[in-house]
Design an enzyme around this catalytic site. Structure first.
Site, PDB file in Angstrom:
ATOM      1  N   GLU A 181       4.387  -6.535   1.675  1.00 34.86           N
ATOM      2  CA  GLU A 181       3.801  -6.980   0.394  1.00 34.86           C
ATOM      3  C   GLU A 181       3.635  -5.814  -0.577  1.00 34.86           C
ATOM      4  O   GLU A 181       2.525  -5.549  -1.057  1.00 34.86           O
ATOM      5  CB  GLU A 181       2.426  -7.606   0.645  1.00 34.86           C
ATOM      6  CG  GLU A 181       2.430  -8.825   1.535  1.00 34.86           C
ATOM      7  CD  GLU A 181       1.014  -9.311   1.861  1.00 34.86           C
ATOM      8  OE1 GLU A 181       0.039  -8.565   1.653  1.00 34.86           O
ATOM      9  OE2 GLU A 181       0.894 -10.434   2.340  1.00 34.86           O
ATOM     10  N   PRO A 182       4.693  -5.099  -0.895  1.00 35.76           N
ATOM     11  CA  PRO A 182       4.533  -3.954  -1.795  1.00 35.76           C
ATOM     12  C   PRO A 182       4.350  -4.384  -3.240  1.00 35.76           C
ATOM     13  O   PRO A 182       4.929  -5.377  -3.687  1.00 35.76           O
ATOM     14  CB  PRO A 182       5.859  -3.208  -1.639  1.00 35.76           C
ATOM     15  CG  PRO A 182       6.838  -4.266  -1.251  1.00 35.76           C
ATOM     16  CD  PRO A 182       6.082  -5.309  -0.484  1.00 35.76           C
ATOM     17  N   GLY A 183       3.529  -3.669  -3.966  1.00 32.96           N
ATOM     18  CA  GLY A 183       3.364  -3.907  -5.395  1.00 32.96           C
ATOM     19  C   GLY A 183       3.643  -2.614  -6.142  1.00 32.96           C
ATOM     20  O   GLY A 183       4.688  -2.424  -6.759  1.00 32.96           O
ATOM     21  N   ARG A 184       2.673  -1.694  -5.998  1.00 35.59           N
ATOM     22  CA  ARG A 184       2.736  -0.419  -6.711  1.00 35.59           C
ATOM     23  C   ARG A 184       4.082   0.299  -6.529  1.00 35.59           C
ATOM     24  O   ARG A 184       4.643   0.845  -7.473  1.00 35.59           O
ATOM     25  CB  ARG A 184       1.614   0.483  -6.158  1.00 35.59           C
ATOM     26  CG  ARG A 184       1.350   1.739  -6.950  1.00 35.59           C
ATOM     27  CD  ARG A 184       0.353   2.626  -6.192  1.00 35.59           C
ATOM     28  NE  ARG A 184      -0.861   1.946  -5.815  1.00 35.59           N
ATOM     29  CZ  ARG A 184      -1.976   1.910  -6.556  1.00 35.59           C
ATOM     30  NH1 ARG A 184      -2.033   2.556  -7.692  1.00 35.59           N
ATOM     31  NH2 ARG A 184      -3.036   1.266  -6.123  1.00 35.59           N
ATOM     32  N   TYR A 241      -0.898  -2.259 -11.776  1.00 32.28           N
ATOM     33  CA  TYR A 241      -2.335  -2.261 -12.059  1.00 32.28           C
ATOM     34  C   TYR A 241      -2.611  -1.651 -13.439  1.00 32.28           C
ATOM     35  O   TYR A 241      -3.622  -0.980 -13.642  1.00 32.28           O
ATOM     36  CB  TYR A 241      -3.116  -1.545 -10.935  1.00 32.28           C
ATOM     37  CG  TYR A 241      -2.748  -2.093  -9.574  1.00 32.28           C
ATOM     38  CD1 TYR A 241      -3.183  -3.344  -9.188  1.00 32.28           C
ATOM     39  CD2 TYR A 241      -1.892  -1.391  -8.717  1.00 32.28           C
ATOM     40  CE1 TYR A 241      -2.806  -3.879  -7.963  1.00 32.28           C
ATOM     41  CE2 TYR A 241      -1.505  -1.919  -7.495  1.00 32.28           C
ATOM     42  CZ  TYR A 241      -1.971  -3.164  -7.133  1.00 32.28           C
ATOM     43  OH  TYR A 241      -1.594  -3.694  -5.928  1.00 32.28           O
ATOM     44  N   ARG A 281      -7.492   2.013 -14.949  1.00 23.12           N
ATOM     45  CA  ARG A 281      -7.534   2.794 -13.710  1.00 23.12           C
ATOM     46  C   ARG A 281      -8.285   4.124 -13.816  1.00 23.12           C
ATOM     47  O   ARG A 281      -9.061   4.459 -12.923  1.00 23.12           O
ATOM     48  CB  ARG A 281      -6.123   3.007 -13.165  1.00 23.12           C
ATOM     49  CG  ARG A 281      -5.525   1.741 -12.554  1.00 23.12           C
ATOM     50  CD  ARG A 281      -4.081   1.900 -12.107  1.00 23.12           C
ATOM     51  NE  ARG A 281      -3.722   3.230 -11.700  1.00 23.12           N
ATOM     52  CZ  ARG A 281      -4.019   3.777 -10.520  1.00 23.12           C
ATOM     53  NH1 ARG A 281      -4.616   3.069  -9.595  1.00 23.12           N
ATOM     54  NH2 ARG A 281      -3.664   5.023 -10.252  1.00 23.12           N
ATOM     55  N   CYS A 292     -16.337   1.971 -27.121  1.00 26.31           N
ATOM     56  CA  CYS A 292     -17.667   2.585 -27.115  1.00 26.31           C
ATOM     57  C   CYS A 292     -18.220   2.733 -25.700  1.00 26.31           C
ATOM     58  O   CYS A 292     -19.205   2.084 -25.336  1.00 26.31           O
ATOM     59  CB  CYS A 292     -18.616   1.745 -27.951  1.00 26.31           C
ATOM     60  SG  CYS A 292     -17.964   1.494 -29.583  1.00 26.31           S
ATOM     61  N   GLU A 293     -17.563   3.506 -24.885  1.00 22.98           N
ATOM     62  CA  GLU A 293     -18.005   3.795 -23.521  1.00 22.98           C
ATOM     63  C   GLU A 293     -17.570   5.219 -23.206  1.00 22.98           C
ATOM     64  O   GLU A 293     -16.437   5.600 -23.520  1.00 22.98           O
ATOM     65  CB  GLU A 293     -17.294   2.890 -22.497  1.00 22.98           C
ATOM     66  CG  GLU A 293     -17.546   1.419 -22.624  1.00 22.98           C
ATOM     67  CD  GLU A 293     -18.911   0.987 -22.147  1.00 22.98           C
ATOM     68  OE1 GLU A 293     -19.578   1.734 -21.421  1.00 22.98           O
ATOM     69  OE2 GLU A 293     -19.325  -0.116 -22.539  1.00 22.98           O
ATOM     70  N   GLY A 320       0.784  -1.241   0.000  1.00 20.83           N
ATOM     71  CA  GLY A 320       0.000   0.000   0.000  1.00 20.83           C
ATOM     72  C   GLY A 320       0.810   1.282   0.000  1.00 20.83           C
ATOM     73  O   GLY A 320       0.228   2.369   0.059  1.00 20.83           O
TER      74      GLY A 320
END
Ligand code: PLP
Length: 422
Positions: free
Chosen positions: A274-277, A375, A313, A346-347, A239
């Site tokens: 547990e780092p990811g970002r 992500y 995102r 198409c959104e 986080g």
């Protein structure tokens, strides 16, 4: 080191001109800096070196096997949330004894796979899950290590979709019930309760929330100790924030370390992170090409060849990513203001950025969406039958395709038309 820098007005990843990669493989594509990934990992390792934590890279943030391999070679462990992620780590040469399996909905097959592979531990999120692991442990005649994921009910002050440690979130065991659940888990024959875990959310900008969560775990660990349950691990989750906007302050890892190291020493446990970002986010970017520029009444639209299918995102969380030109042009050129960078899907939620300003961009130009290493690719889809982008890893002056561009036949490969329609 910043992974992406301008040299003579051309944007480089390490020592590779992004324009050169675009010429060779087309657009859009993801590109990652190897050196930056390793530096980010080593920064955490060094800051906490006094207690040698197990740094378990959060595979959900970027699961490309070349990236997992890069981190495994540095001694990283891995935080996985599915059988698929577990298999990827093993294929990338990650050690099973450094794998932690988290997630609220583990299936019996996934638990069995993890037990067979002899992973380090499960982060258990409920009693029924503990009973399932107990049952499979019994089947294999193994005692399985588990940590309890505690929901400490702290507010990390981040986007509500990426908050995971508050009462109303589905994650973990409620703080109020944690002692009772721990006693029950510890009593099971094929489980060894070895740790406590909390992960309170993602993109958390201040260490205070992490510290508060760890204080809560300390209280519980002490209570358990007094009833004879000695823990070996304490897991702070991930986080740690990155700077999506230049003026944001970097996450104060040193401040976190100053408070956490004594706490972990006092408990006599090994710290797991547990780092990811933090490790991969700033090391990656998405390169895309401008197709058209449309001047509507209220707004301008810069229509590019990547979309929410490549980077979800912004549509999912309203996330902000800097979008910069790959070739910087003379500042006296035409200014486009109030511009939304949108894709072909198409959104109306299909945007990469809103209300941006660009000087002198034209159809055919390349844009780079920064800080998309975490992500980013992992959340891609084939919606609108759009093939997924390739991924490239840069190291110094060299670059390597670590995932090929999908083709239409890859998209349709698993479909079948029943006989009666032929
Ligand atoms: N650990 C767990 C249990 C998670 O759910 C997550 C992500 O949500 C992480 C670690 C990694 O978080 P981050 O990428 O913000 O470091």
């Amino acid at each position: 080191m910043s992974a992406f820098t301008y040299i003579d007005n051309h944007l480089y990843c390490e020592k590779v001109n992004l324009k050169k990669i675009a010429q060779a493989i087309g657009t859009p594509f993801y590109v990652y800096s190897y050196t930056s990934i390793i530096e980010n990992f080593k920064r955490i390792k060094k800051t906490f070196s006094a207690i040698s934590p197990l740094i378990a890279f959060s595979v959900k943030s970027n699961s490309n096997r070349a990236i997992l391999r890069s981190l495994a070679r540095e001694g990283a462990g891995f935080d996985v949330v599915s059988g698929g992620e577990l298999q990827r780590v093993l294929q990338a040469g990650g050690s099973p004894q450094k794998i932690i399996f988290a997630g609220v909905g583990k299936t019996p097959d996934e638990v069995e796979l993890a037990v067979k592979k002899n992973i380090l531990m499960f982060n258990v999120e409920s009693l029924p899950e503990a009973y399932l692991i107990e049952e499979i442990g019994r089947l294999y005649g193994r005692k399985q290590n588990v940590a309890l994921r505690i929901n400490p009910d702290v507010d990390p002050d981040t986007h509500r979709y990426i908050t995971t440690g508050k009462k109303e979130n589905k994650f973990g065991i409620p703080w109020e019930e944690s002692e009772e659940v721990a006693q029950e888990v510890a009593s099971l024959e094929h489980l060894a309760l070895v740790g406590l875990h909390s992960h309170i959310g993602s993109q958390i900008t201040s260490p205070e929330a992490h510290i508060l969560a760890m204080e809560r775990l300390r209280i519980l660990a002490k209570k358990l100790k007094s009833s004879g349950i000695e823990l070996k691990y304490i897991n702070i989750g991930g986080g740690f924030s990155i700077q999506y906007v230049e003026k944001e302050k970097p996450y104060k890892l040193e401040k976190l370390a100053a408070r956490i190291i004594p706490l972990v020493k006092e408990l006599g446990c090994r710290l797991i992170m547990e780092p990811g970002r933090y490790i991969v986010g700033p090391a990656g970017a998405l390169v895309t090409r401008v197709l058209f520029i449309k001047n509507a009444v209220e707004k301008n639209f810069v229509i590019v060849d990547s979309a929410m299918t490549d980077l979800l995102r912004p549509a999912l969380y309203g996330a902000y990513h800097r979008i910069v030109p790959v070739v910087r042009r003379n500042s006296s050129r035409r200014l486009i203001e109030n511009a939304d960078v949108v894709g072909p899907v198409c959104e109306s939620a299909d945007f990469l950025g809103q209300n941006r300003r660009f000087r002198g961009i034209n159809p055919g130009d390349l844009l780079c969406v920064l800080d998309t290493g975490a992500y980013g690719f992992v959340m891609t889809s084939q919606y609108n039958s759009r093939p997924r982008s390739p991924e490239v890893l840069v190291r110094g002056t060299r670059w390597f395709i670590i995932r090929e561009r999908e083709r239409i036949k890859d998209i349709t490969r698993l479909e079948q038309v029943p006989d009666f329609l032929i």
